[in-house]
Design a protein around this motif. Structure first.
Motif, PDB file in Angstrom:
ATOM      1  N   GLN A 175      -8.381  23.042  -0.308  1.00  0.00           N
ATOM      2  CA  GLN A 175      -7.503  21.872  -0.335  1.00  0.00           C
ATOM      3  C   GLN A 175      -8.296  20.622  -0.705  1.00  0.00           C
ATOM      4  O   GLN A 175      -7.851  19.800  -1.513  1.00  0.00           O
ATOM      5  CB  GLN A 175      -6.846  21.704   1.028  1.00  0.00           C
ATOM      6  N   MET A 176      -9.479  20.487  -0.131  1.00  0.00           N
ATOM      7  CA  MET A 176     -10.349  19.345  -0.418  1.00  0.00           C
ATOM      8  C   MET A 176     -10.683  19.265  -1.908  1.00  0.00           C
ATOM      9  O   MET A 176     -10.662  18.178  -2.509  1.00  0.00           O
ATOM     10  CB  MET A 176     -11.626  19.468   0.404  1.00  0.00           C
ATOM     11  N   ARG A 177     -10.972  20.408  -2.522  1.00  0.00           N
ATOM     12  CA  ARG A 177     -11.331  20.401  -3.941  1.00  0.00           C
ATOM     13  C   ARG A 177     -10.175  19.920  -4.804  1.00  0.00           C
ATOM     14  O   ARG A 177     -10.373  19.133  -5.734  1.00  0.00           O
ATOM     15  CB  ARG A 177     -11.785  21.797  -4.377  1.00  0.00           C
ATOM     16  N   GLY A 183      -7.822  12.787  -7.134  1.00  0.00           N
ATOM     17  CA  GLY A 183      -8.251  11.404  -6.980  1.00  0.00           C
ATOM     18  C   GLY A 183      -9.102  10.932  -8.141  1.00  0.00           C
ATOM     19  O   GLY A 183      -8.949   9.803  -8.620  1.00  0.00           O
ATOM     20  N   GLN A 184      -9.983  11.789  -8.606  1.00  0.00           N
ATOM     21  CA  GLN A 184     -10.828  11.438  -9.756  1.00  0.00           C
ATOM     22  C   GLN A 184      -9.984  11.273 -11.016  1.00  0.00           C
ATOM     23  O   GLN A 184     -10.225  10.371 -11.827  1.00  0.00           O
ATOM     24  CB  GLN A 184     -11.902  12.514  -9.966  1.00  0.00           C
ATOM     25  N   ASP A 197      -1.793  -0.601  -5.072  1.00  0.00           N
ATOM     26  CA  ASP A 197      -1.248   0.658  -4.546  1.00  0.00           C
ATOM     27  C   ASP A 197      -1.939   1.865  -5.169  1.00  0.00           C
ATOM     28  O   ASP A 197      -2.283   2.825  -4.467  1.00  0.00           O
ATOM     29  CB  ASP A 197       0.261   0.738  -4.810  1.00  0.00           C
ATOM     30  N   ARG A 198      -2.144   1.838  -6.491  1.00  0.00           N
ATOM     31  CA  ARG A 198      -2.803   2.963  -7.143  1.00  0.00           C
ATOM     32  C   ARG A 198      -4.254   3.076  -6.686  1.00  0.00           C
ATOM     33  O   ARG A 198      -4.757   4.172  -6.440  1.00  0.00           O
ATOM     34  CB  ARG A 198      -2.745   2.824  -8.657  1.00  0.00           C
ATOM     35  N   ALA A 199      -4.932   1.946  -6.537  1.00  0.00           N
ATOM     36  CA  ALA A 199      -6.329   1.969  -6.099  1.00  0.00           C
ATOM     37  C   ALA A 199      -6.452   2.533  -4.688  1.00  0.00           C
ATOM     38  O   ALA A 199      -7.385   3.284  -4.386  1.00  0.00           O
ATOM     39  CB  ALA A 199      -6.921   0.565  -6.163  1.00  0.00           C
ATOM     40  N   LEU A 200      -5.504   2.201  -3.816  1.00  0.00           N
ATOM     41  CA  LEU A 200      -5.529   2.745  -2.459  1.00  0.00           C
ATOM     42  C   LEU A 200      -5.268   4.252  -2.463  1.00  0.00           C
ATOM     43  O   LEU A 200      -5.846   4.991  -1.660  1.00  0.00           O
ATOM     44  CB  LEU A 200      -4.498   2.031  -1.583  1.00  0.00           C
ATOM     45  N   THR A 201      -4.408   4.711  -3.363  1.00  0.00           N
ATOM     46  CA  THR A 201      -4.173   6.155  -3.492  1.00  0.00           C
ATOM     47  C   THR A 201      -5.441   6.858  -3.967  1.00  0.00           C
ATOM     48  O   THR A 201      -5.804   7.928  -3.468  1.00  0.00           O
ATOM     49  CB  THR A 201      -3.015   6.436  -4.473  1.00  0.00           C
ATOM     50  N   VAL A 202      -6.130   6.239  -4.922  1.00  0.00           N
ATOM     51  CA  VAL A 202      -7.381   6.814  -5.426  1.00  0.00           C
ATOM     52  C   VAL A 202      -8.394   6.963  -4.302  1.00  0.00           C
ATOM     53  O   VAL A 202      -8.996   8.030  -4.125  1.00  0.00           O
ATOM     54  CB  VAL A 202      -7.969   5.953  -6.567  1.00  0.00           C
ATOM     55  N   ILE A 203      -8.609   5.900  -3.515  1.00  0.00           N
ATOM     56  CA  ILE A 203      -9.645   5.986  -2.492  1.00  0.00           C
ATOM     57  C   ILE A 203      -9.262   6.968  -1.387  1.00  0.00           C
ATOM     58  O   ILE A 203     -10.136   7.580  -0.778  1.00  0.00           O
ATOM     59  CB  ILE A 203     -10.020   4.606  -1.911  1.00  0.00           C
ATOM     60  N   ARG A 204      -7.966   7.141  -1.150  1.00  0.00           N
ATOM     61  CA  ARG A 204      -7.571   8.111  -0.120  1.00  0.00           C
ATOM     62  C   ARG A 204      -7.929   9.525  -0.559  1.00  0.00           C
ATOM     63  O   ARG A 204      -8.468  10.309   0.226  1.00  0.00           O
ATOM     64  CB  ARG A 204      -6.074   8.007   0.162  1.00  0.00           C
ATOM     65  N   PHE A 205      -7.647   9.861  -1.824  1.00  0.00           N
ATOM     66  CA  PHE A 205      -7.863  11.235  -2.267  1.00  0.00           C
ATOM     67  C   PHE A 205      -9.273  11.474  -2.796  1.00  0.00           C
ATOM     68  O   PHE A 205      -9.846  12.544  -2.580  1.00  0.00           O
ATOM     69  CB  PHE A 205      -6.819  11.612  -3.323  1.00  0.00           C
ATOM     70  N   LYS A 206      -9.836  10.494  -3.472  1.00  0.00           N
ATOM     71  CA  LYS A 206     -11.171  10.691  -4.050  1.00  0.00           C
ATOM     72  C   LYS A 206     -12.268  10.558  -3.004  1.00  0.00           C
ATOM     73  O   LYS A 206     -13.324  11.191  -3.123  1.00  0.00           O
ATOM     74  CB  LYS A 206     -11.405   9.683  -5.184  1.00  0.00           C
ATOM     75  N   THR A 207     -12.019   9.725  -1.980  1.00  0.00           N
ATOM     76  CA  THR A 207     -13.087   9.452  -1.019  1.00  0.00           C
ATOM     77  C   THR A 207     -12.717   9.768   0.423  1.00  0.00           C
ATOM     78  O   THR A 207     -13.422  10.518   1.095  1.00  0.00           O
ATOM     79  CB  THR A 207     -13.525   7.975  -1.115  1.00  0.00           C
ATOM     80  N   ALA A 208     -11.629   9.203   0.929  1.00  0.00           N
ATOM     81  CA  ALA A 208     -11.357   9.302   2.367  1.00  0.00           C
ATOM     82  C   ALA A 208     -11.173  10.741   2.831  1.00  0.00           C
ATOM     83  O   ALA A 208     -11.776  11.182   3.811  1.00  0.00           O
ATOM     84  CB  ALA A 208     -10.128   8.462   2.722  1.00  0.00           C
ATOM     85  N   LYS A 209     -10.355  11.481   2.108  1.00  0.00           N
ATOM     86  CA  LYS A 209     -10.147  12.880   2.482  1.00  0.00           C
ATOM     87  C   LYS A 209     -11.399  13.706   2.233  1.00  0.00           C
ATOM     88  O   LYS A 209     -11.811  14.517   3.065  1.00  0.00           O
ATOM     89  CB  LYS A 209      -8.970  13.462   1.694  1.00  0.00           C
TER      90      LYS A 209
END
Length: 362
Positions: A175-177, A183-184, A197-209
């Motif tokens: 799931q992480m992969r 996110g990338q 909003d898009r930048a926050l979505t990126v950081i949630r999936f590319k980094t936070a998770k």
């Protein structure tokens, strides 16, 4: 089992002999060194299968990239995720953490190619180190192609090192992969322009998770954590991971290159659509907005214009707002950590790491 890998596992086993009354900081240092030892031994046990000097050099540079440098954030979070759930199989947890680190290395290699980065951790990026002259005017640079392949190799090694992990661990890893690749993918959509909003979505999936939530949960799953604890890890990990990336975005523009190991013009020149930049675009007017539109993402950006862009970011209060977002997310994550049912040493360690992740200089 190859001798080098067997020797690495013996070293790791000795280092993981957990002494009584071990402090949290000592445990962090011990796990970090154990991960380093296992990574070095694993790579040594997987030499190039073809006796080609260029390929051998590629493997040497890859080992240097993986083993030298890096904070080992994901392996440490994996370890404390397991400890928080009462886990005692340190060898399995360190192996899973090393697998996360190998997968991460592949992503970094590919990310540097996509961004055209010259430096990583103060040293030349892998594709730059592999660069060779070419006689063909339209051929893809060898360094880029070779680095793509070596990045794929580290991710295949991550699967191998993860081994026969239990289904819950494997499901979280898979799931992480998918999440980090999504996110990338969103992150490279610079043609869409800055959007908070898009930048926050990126950081949630590319980094936070990818950086905090899933490594914690993978460690928890290794130790058989109940669903309630895995959900607590998520409520702690997501805001903490977002704060981590927001800090990274600030350092990418305002950091000290001597400490971060990366130039502070790269993100601006590449047109990174970060929350910091999106807020600046939303608030800037007149000549300041014109400056942003002209020079953000402009390959001809020089140091003087970059300084002008930094001033626009400050004057628009984008920097202040991102600092406030970081503080709010840290408070949210720490409140969850204070109330969730985990081992006290793990609570102490994760509190310490939260500060290190979000209030750092590199």
């Amino acid at each position: 089992m190859p001798d080098d890998l067997a020797r690495g596992e013996r070293i790791m086993a000795a280092e993981l002999a957990d002494p009584p009354e071990e402090s949290v900081t000592a445990a962090i240092d011990r796990v970090r060194s154990s991960v380093d030892a296992l990574l070095a031994a694993f790579i040594d046990a997987h030499p190039a299968p073809v006796a080609d000097p260029e390929l051998a050099e590629g493997h040497r540079l890859l080992k240097e990239f993986v083993v030298k440098g890096g904070k080992r954030i994901r392996p440490l979070l994996c370890y404390w995720g397991a400890r928080g759930a009462g886990g005692t199989d340190d060898a399995a947890t360190v192996a899973a953490g090393a697998a996360l680190e190998l997968y991460h290395a592949g992503l970094l290699i590919h990310d540097d190619i996509m961004d055209g980065s010259e430096l990583r951790r103060g040293r030349p990026t892998l594709h730059r180190s592999l660069a060779r002259p070419t006689k063909h005017p339209v051929a893809e640079p060898f360094g880029h192609c070779a680095a793509v392949l070596l990045g794929v190799l580290t991710q295949a090694w991550a699967d191998e090192l993860l081994g026969a992990a239990n289904p819950a661990v494997r499901a979280l890893f898979n799931q992480m992969r998918g999440e980090v690749i999504a996110g990338q993918y969103l992150d490279v959509q610079t043609h869409l322009g800055p959007s908070v909003d898009r930048a926050l979505t990126v950081i949630r999936f590319k980094t936070a998770k990818y950086t905090v939530e899933r490594p914690l949960q993978i460690g928890g799953a290794l130790a058989g954590a109940p669903r309630a604890l895995l959900e607590s890890y998520s409520r702690f990990g997501l805001p903490m991971g977002e704060a981590f990336q927001l800090r990274d975005d600030i350092l990418g523009v305002f950091g000290d290159p001597g400490i971060t190991g990366k130039p502070v013009t790269d993100d601006l020149r590449e047109g990174k659509a970060t929350v910091l930049i999106a807020l600046a675009f939303a608030e800037a007017t007149g000549s300041a907005l014109h400056l942003l539109r002209t020079w953000h993402g402009n390959p001809d950006l020089d140091d003087a214009r970059a300084a002008d862009l930094r001033q626009v970011i400050v004057d628009s209060r984008a920097l202040t707002r991102v600092e406030s977002m970081i503080d709010g997310r840290v408070r949210t994550g720490l409140e969850e950590l204070r109330t969730c049912a985990i081992d006290e040493d793990a609570r102490e360690a994760l509190t310490l790491m939260a500060g290190q992740l979000t209030h750092r200089l590199a």
